[in-house]
Write a protein that holds these residues in place. Structure first.
Motif, short mmCIF file in Angstrom:
data_model
loop_
_atom_site.label_atom_id
_atom_site.label_comp_id
_atom_site.label_asym_id
_atom_site.label_seq_id
_atom_site.Cartn_x
_atom_site.Cartn_y
_atom_site.Cartn_z
N TYR B 129 0.81 -1.23 0.00
CA TYR B 129 0.00 0.00 0.00
C TYR B 129 0.85 1.28 0.00
O TYR B 129 0.54 2.22 -0.75
CB TYR B 129 -0.97 0.06 1.19
CG TYR B 129 -2.03 -1.03 1.30
CD1 TYR B 129 -2.33 -1.89 0.26
CD2 TYR B 129 -2.75 -1.16 2.49
CE1 TYR B 129 -3.30 -2.87 0.40
CE2 TYR B 129 -3.73 -2.13 2.63
CZ TYR B 129 -3.99 -2.99 1.59
OH TYR B 129 -4.96 -3.95 1.74
N PRO B 130 1.88 1.36 0.86
CA PRO B 130 2.61 2.64 0.88
C PRO B 130 3.17 3.03 -0.49
O PRO B 130 3.05 4.18 -0.92
CB PRO B 130 3.74 2.39 1.90
CG PRO B 130 3.21 1.32 2.78
CD PRO B 130 2.38 0.43 1.88
N ALA B 135 2.64 6.38 -5.29
CA ALA B 135 2.60 6.53 -6.74
C ALA B 135 1.27 7.14 -7.21
O ALA B 135 1.02 7.23 -8.41
CB ALA B 135 2.81 5.17 -7.40
N GLY B 136 0.40 7.50 -6.26
CA GLY B 136 -0.83 8.19 -6.64
C GLY B 136 -2.03 7.27 -6.84
O GLY B 136 -3.10 7.73 -7.21
N LEU B 137 -1.84 5.99 -6.59
CA LEU B 137 -2.97 5.06 -6.70
C LEU B 137 -3.80 5.10 -5.42
O LEU B 137 -3.27 4.97 -4.32
CB LEU B 137 -2.46 3.63 -6.90
CG LEU B 137 -1.98 3.25 -8.30
CD1 LEU B 137 -0.90 2.16 -8.21
CD2 LEU B 137 -3.17 2.72 -9.11
N ALA B 159 1.38 8.54 5.66
CA ALA B 159 2.32 9.53 5.12
C ALA B 159 2.28 9.54 3.60
O ALA B 159 2.28 10.60 2.96
CB ALA B 159 3.74 9.24 5.63
N ALA B 160 2.25 8.35 3.01
CA ALA B 160 2.22 8.27 1.54
C ALA B 160 0.94 8.89 1.00
O ALA B 160 0.95 9.61 -0.01
CB ALA B 160 2.35 6.81 1.10
N SER B 161 -0.16 8.63 1.68
CA SER B 161 -1.43 9.18 1.26
C SER B 161 -1.43 10.70 1.36
O SER B 161 -1.88 11.41 0.46
CB SER B 161 -2.55 8.56 2.12
OG SER B 161 -3.76 9.23 1.91
N PHE B 168 -6.78 6.45 0.97
CA PHE B 168 -6.80 5.10 1.51
C PHE B 168 -8.06 4.98 2.36
O PHE B 168 -8.25 5.70 3.33
CB PHE B 168 -5.55 4.85 2.36
CG PHE B 168 -5.53 3.50 3.03
CD1 PHE B 168 -5.66 2.34 2.28
CD2 PHE B 168 -5.37 3.38 4.40
CE1 PHE B 168 -5.64 1.09 2.88
CE2 PHE B 168 -5.35 2.13 5.01
CZ PHE B 168 -5.48 0.98 4.25
N ARG B 169 -8.95 4.06 1.99
CA ARG B 169 -10.22 3.93 2.69
C ARG B 169 -10.48 2.46 3.02
O ARG B 169 -10.11 1.57 2.26
CB ARG B 169 -11.37 4.52 1.87
CG ARG B 169 -11.22 6.04 1.65
CD ARG B 169 -12.44 6.61 0.98
NE ARG B 169 -13.61 6.42 1.80
CZ ARG B 169 -14.15 7.34 2.62
NH1 ARG B 169 -13.61 8.54 2.70
NH2 ARG B 169 -15.20 7.07 3.34
N TYR B 170 -11.17 2.21 4.14
CA TYR B 170 -11.24 0.85 4.67
C TYR B 170 -12.47 0.67 5.54
O TYR B 170 -12.43 0.01 6.59
CB TYR B 170 -9.97 0.54 5.46
CG TYR B 170 -9.51 1.73 6.29
CD1 TYR B 170 -9.99 1.94 7.56
CD2 TYR B 170 -8.64 2.67 5.74
CE1 TYR B 170 -9.61 3.04 8.28
CE2 TYR B 170 -8.26 3.79 6.45
CZ TYR B 170 -8.75 3.97 7.73
OH TYR B 170 -8.37 5.09 8.45
#
Lengths: 385, 385
Positions: B129-130, B135-137, B159-161, B168-170
């Motif tokens: 995921y990170p 990478a913008g996905l 941090a990446a998000s 990032f959703r869950y």
């Protein structure tokens, strides 16, 4: 209790200042905001927005710009608008026909994203939504009058929103801050189908039913609720069931059903003889409620059930608001005093429905419902350079 | 019961075709989608997306483009990618190290909005995921391993998000399609403060506790639940409480608390002597659960209460998953058989908490939770020309 019905009050505090600008953030979404009706809910909302603004901006989510507030007799704007001021002799006196000037001010001259928040309980304000939406202004409101009023106006609102892309959101019209409208929206948007919506949408009536155990006359409970501020100033506004019926109409329309208030079978707890009295005369004669309510309670107990005030809506087009006898183990039989309860039975949630429960009134939670709507709109804005 | 834990299965049906394009809509948001793990949840999701696609496009909300599906042993892409096909001899055989190639394919060459949906229960997938977010996905998942795994990885994901703006959703990690994570998020985003989160996050354990009335041994109930498919293949995966603890960690982190699985006091219903047996040996010796569970039930009854399996988390940093004795009139005492219940006590919802209840497992409702996350992301996309 029904404190989610906001009132147009004089703003009790000094007129609000614009949100203090934080350090500039590059490429942050921006939203111009105008608030109509700084009563209890509107004031709570302004407090919440002001407190959250630095965080929202720091997180790069949205920069809010409070452009104005309209109270019942005056209006505050964030700039010296010569034309407006001259019309009001500089006194910023609000007149009803200034609402459109207010909207134009919030919308601004340069293209920008702008939101009007209607915390009034005014039908005149609701009547302006179609024009505002058509002009590209987003609208968020806890005002139930548009969602439960004339179907033609409702359809004009939807059409204006669809044509311009401006959003109309109203989570706080049903049970204040509880996630009810959005939950139904998500169910439908993901392809589920509503079979029935049921619940207790009035904290006041829930409290009265919960406490009505035969030890005290029903009217004594209403007097107590009235003294505690749990009821509207005129308790008949709760007892009539019309406020609950409005919420049911809003949910039905959310599900795509063309329901109107006239289609809801509403059982009023107010005997016909008391319906047209003055408020004081009604309060005097309220003990006339006691015998019929005692009889209903006795019936419920004879069936081994409990008496609850329940709203019901189903896919066959039936909509009712009434006293119902529920089994003692029913989910609604054990709610906590003034809680609202909403449950959705759907194709996916068919054996056990999806249920949301909690306090469904109060300025802070109502304001939070409005604020959540604002954030949904903010997320969808395009980032402007 | 814990059917919200998806499995990487061979896709049982013909590989899916890309969503049929509807009539072109000008200026519609577009989202490229890749699905990892077309098991029960992933397949239900693909069905839902396929059914909803014409409506979403007609309403101008989003045009979904399914770019690929990865199963455990093969991968399907929406184009003839010569390089990929040559590496797999045209057989489209999936290998673990092809996940990044899959992600690159979904991301595409030209700038576009792209979403990976992880319906696996794989830690190897969660570890990516990170990099994907950086990478913008966008990433959406019902996989609990990222949200409840190593804190460092969780922080790297956040941090990446934050750095890329990818979302990032869950929602579906906690009680499937019930609106739990988004409800907590809205409370916090509007300035509320979490005081405590409590609930019954396992339908299996709720069912067992509800049915455990002393008339039958506890192990007989577990056998029945196992036969009905209510439990994981190894019932210890439910009885250990670890799956519930993972959900509690996810909620704690959502509230900004740096909790890890080790910080949760988890009471396992599996005696230590049975913990390391083979599954079959465990099933043989399950009656060893009966005496301790009967004793707990007797204690609860002596106190006039009921025995429930409860997760608890509070602002003082306490987190526990355990059998608890609750008063007979507690909200959790009257839940419907396999229902999940979550309640949030906050600064605003302090006297009466906000409660969400309903089925918290199952492929269709889990997929709907994922789908709702996808729609939230779609709403936030910029409209590309």
């Amino acid at each position: 209790m029904n404190s989610c019905a906001p009132q147009l009050l004089e703003h009790p505090k000094p007129l609000p200042s614009a949100f203090a600008p934080a350090a500039p953030v590059s490429r942050c979404r921006e939203l111009a905001v105008g608030v109509i009706g700084p009563g209890r809910v509107g004031s709570a909302l302004l407090d919440q927005l002001r407190a959250a603004q630095p965080r929202l901006q720091r997180e790069g989510r949205v920069r809010l710009r409070l452009c104005g507030v309209v109270a019942s007799k005056r209006m505050w704007l964030d700039c010296d608008d010569a034309e407006l001021n001259s019309r009001h002799g500089g006194a910023q006196v609000w007149r009803p026909n200034d609402l459109d000037a207010f909207a134009a001010h919030v919308r601004g001259v340069e293209p920008r994203d702008a939101l009007l928040i209607d915390c009034s309980a005014s039908d005149a304000v609701a009547s302006r939504y179609p024009a505002w939406l058509a002009a590209g202004l987003h609208v968020v409101t806890p005002n139930k009058l548009a969602g439960s009023g004339a179907l033609e106006r409702w359809q004009a609102i939807r059409a204006a929103s669809a044509a311009s892309g401006a959003r109309f959101r109203y989570e706080a019209t049903v049970c204040a801050g509880l996630p009810v409208v959005q939950t139904l929206r998500d169910l439908l948007d993901t392809g589920d189908e509503l079979i029935a919506a049921e619940g207790m949408f009035s904290g006041t009536l829930a409290w009265l039913c919960n406490r009505h155990d035969g030890s005290r006359p029903f009217s004594a409970l209403v007097h107590e609720a009235h003294a505690l501020g749990y009821t509207e100033p005129d308790p008949r506004d709760d007892l009539s069931g019309m406020d609950v019926a409005r919420k049911l109409v809003i949910l039905a329309r959310e599900a795509g059903w063309a329901l109107s208030l006239d289609d809801v079978a509403v059982e009023s707890l107010v005997p016909a003889a008391l319906a047209s009295l003055s408020r004081d005369d009604f309060l005097e004669r309220m003990e006339e409620l006691d015998a019929p309510m005692a009889a209903r309670l006795a019936e419920a107990r004879a069936e081994g059930g409990v008496l609850r005030h329940v709203a019901h809506l189903d896919a066959r087009g039936r909509a009712s608001v009434r006293l119902a006898v529920l089994p003692a183990d029913h989910a609604f039989a054990h709610s906590r005093l003034t809680d609202n309860v909403v449950q959705f039975t759907t194709r996916r949630y068919c054996d056990n429905p999806l249920l949301v429960q909690g306090p469904g009134a109060g300025p802070e939670v109502t304001a939070a419902g409005i604020f959540a709507d604002l954030l949904r709109i903010a997320e969808s804005l395009e980032v402007r350079a």
